[in-house]
Write an enzyme that holds these catalytic residues in place. Structure first.
Site, PDB file in Angstrom:
ATOM      1  N   SER A  72     -26.487  17.856 -37.388  1.00  0.00           N
ATOM      2  CA  SER A  72     -26.264  18.477 -38.702  1.00  0.00           C
ATOM      3  C   SER A  72     -24.961  17.992 -39.326  1.00  0.00           C
ATOM      4  O   SER A  72     -24.023  17.563 -38.644  1.00  0.00           O
ATOM      5  CB  SER A  72     -26.239  20.000 -38.566  1.00  0.00           C
ATOM      6  OG  SER A  72     -27.453  20.438 -37.977  1.00  0.00           O
TER       7      SER A  72
HETATM    8  N1  SAM Z   1     -27.210  21.604 -34.402  1.00  0.00           N
HETATM    9  C1  SAM Z   1     -27.738  20.380 -33.869  1.00  0.00           C
HETATM   10  C2  SAM Z   1     -26.649  19.351 -33.741  1.00  0.00           C
HETATM   11  O1  SAM Z   1     -25.491  19.646 -34.072  1.00  0.00           O
HETATM   12  O2  SAM Z   1     -26.948  18.249 -33.296  1.00  0.00           O
HETATM   13  C3  SAM Z   1     -28.828  19.828 -34.733  1.00  0.00           C
HETATM   14  C4  SAM Z   1     -30.114  20.515 -34.540  1.00  0.00           C
HETATM   15  S1  SAM Z   1     -31.447  19.661 -35.283  1.00  0.00           S
HETATM   16  C5  SAM Z   1     -31.137  19.843 -36.994  1.00  0.00           C
HETATM   17  C6  SAM Z   1     -32.756  20.804 -34.909  1.00  0.00           C
HETATM   18  C7  SAM Z   1     -33.188  20.763 -33.487  1.00  0.00           C
HETATM   19  O3  SAM Z   1     -34.126  21.809 -33.270  1.00  0.00           O
HETATM   20  C8  SAM Z   1     -33.879  19.466 -33.090  1.00  0.00           C
HETATM   21  O4  SAM Z   1     -33.233  18.898 -32.002  1.00  0.00           O
HETATM   22  C9  SAM Z   1     -35.292  19.915 -32.723  1.00  0.00           C
HETATM   23  O5  SAM Z   1     -35.884  19.167 -31.700  1.00  0.00           O
HETATM   24  C10 SAM Z   1     -35.035  21.346 -32.306  1.00  0.00           C
HETATM   25  N2  SAM Z   1     -36.222  22.202 -32.323  1.00  0.00           N
HETATM   26  C11 SAM Z   1     -37.248  22.233 -33.210  1.00  0.00           C
HETATM   27  N3  SAM Z   1     -38.143  23.178 -32.881  1.00  0.00           N
HETATM   28  C12 SAM Z   1     -37.664  23.781 -31.740  1.00  0.00           C
HETATM   29  C13 SAM Z   1     -38.119  24.838 -30.909  1.00  0.00           C
HETATM   30  N4  SAM Z   1     -39.244  25.505 -31.159  1.00  0.00           N
HETATM   31  N5  SAM Z   1     -37.366  25.174 -29.849  1.00  0.00           N
HETATM   32  C14 SAM Z   1     -36.215  24.525 -29.567  1.00  0.00           C
HETATM   33  N6  SAM Z   1     -35.727  23.513 -30.318  1.00  0.00           N
HETATM   34  C15 SAM Z   1     -36.441  23.150 -31.393  1.00  0.00           C
END
Ligand code: SAM
Length: 229
Positions: A72
């Site tokens: 992000s």
């Molecule tokens: N905050 C993180 C960082 O600083 O790198 C970025 C997160 S990214 C925008 C969103 C993440 O949510 C992705 O890695 C994705 O694989 C994960 N994600 C999506 N659906 C999910 C679920 N049901 N359970 C766990 N993780 C999930």
């Protein structure tokens, strides 16, 4: 460009980029919490970014981290952390570990972070970076975070003080509301598949009271209580 520099020059390059980020992208906007600013100054974002994008580690935007996911934007990480209003006694549940950058920022401010990621490749990489940085108050889990943390492994109080969802959700998953302590906060991007509103929820007598912050664009939370694939 950074790859050909020696260690000292490379470090200097990141420190001026980080200074710029702190001054213009965080303090220059509405990040005022001194603890959040101190941690954003401390955590090396370059460690969470693929080598190919390290020169952009302190630009104020998301960057690819593999598996079609993104780390992000620094401002949004700082804003969500500030809105979470954590203290050193908090147990925090994070849904969507991604690169582990937000996890690291939280890890430095709270008692313990419990983080869930659906891709084991991302969870493994995040775990390795946090270990390298000596951040040890984090428990990782690979699975569908929309269903919450495993009931048998909840924190001692049986619930979380704070929950942060770092992927877009159509609405707050019911299991997460159940795992939030009374008086606890959830910060999450809630809305459609491509644009959401960043919302802060406070749990009061089993009700969630919401406050909208701003519009955001997050990748989707895919899962039982999230979006379909
Ligand atoms: N905050 C993180 C960082 O600083 O790198 C970025 C997160 S990214 C925008 C969103 C993440 O949510 C992705 O890695 C994705 O694989 C994960 N994600 C999506 N659906 C999910 C679920 N049901 N359970 C766990 N993780 C999930």
């Amino acid at each position: 460009m950074i790859e050909v520099m020696d260690g000292r020059q490379s470090k200097d390059k990141f420190s001026s980029a980080k200074e710029r980020m702190l001054r213009w992208d965080l303090k220059g906007r509405d990040i005022t919490d001194s603890r959040v600013l101190a941690v954003m100054a401390e955590v090396p974002r370059e460690e969470f970014v693929p080598q190919s994008h390290r020169s952009q580690a302190y630009s104020d935007g998301p960057l690819p981290i593999g598996m079609d996911q993104t780390i992000s934007q620094p401002y949004i990480v700082a804003l969500m952390t500030q809105e979470l209003r954590v203290d050193p006694e908090c147990d925090v549940l994070e849904i969507g570990t991604g690169s582990g950058y937000q996890t690291a920022v939280l890890g430095k401010l709270v008692k313990k972070v419990y983080t869930i990621e659906r891709f084991s490749e991302l969870a493994d990489s995040a775990k390795a970076v946090l270990s390298k940085l000596g951040i040890s108050n984090v428990e990782f889990y690979v699975g569908d975070g929309s269903s919450g943390w495993s009931a048998s492994r909840l924190p001692p109080a049986g619930c979380f003080d704070r929950i942060i969802i770092t992927a877009g959700v159509p609405k707050i998953p019911e299991p997460l509301t159940e795992q939030l302590a009374d008086g606890g906060l959830i910060v999450a991007p809630v809305g459609g598949r491509s644009v959401q509103g960043l919302v802060v929820y406070e749990k009061k007598a089993d009700e969630l009271i919401s406050r909208a912050i701003c519009d955001v664009r997050f990748v989707r939370l895919i899962g039982k209580y999230g979006f379909e694939q």
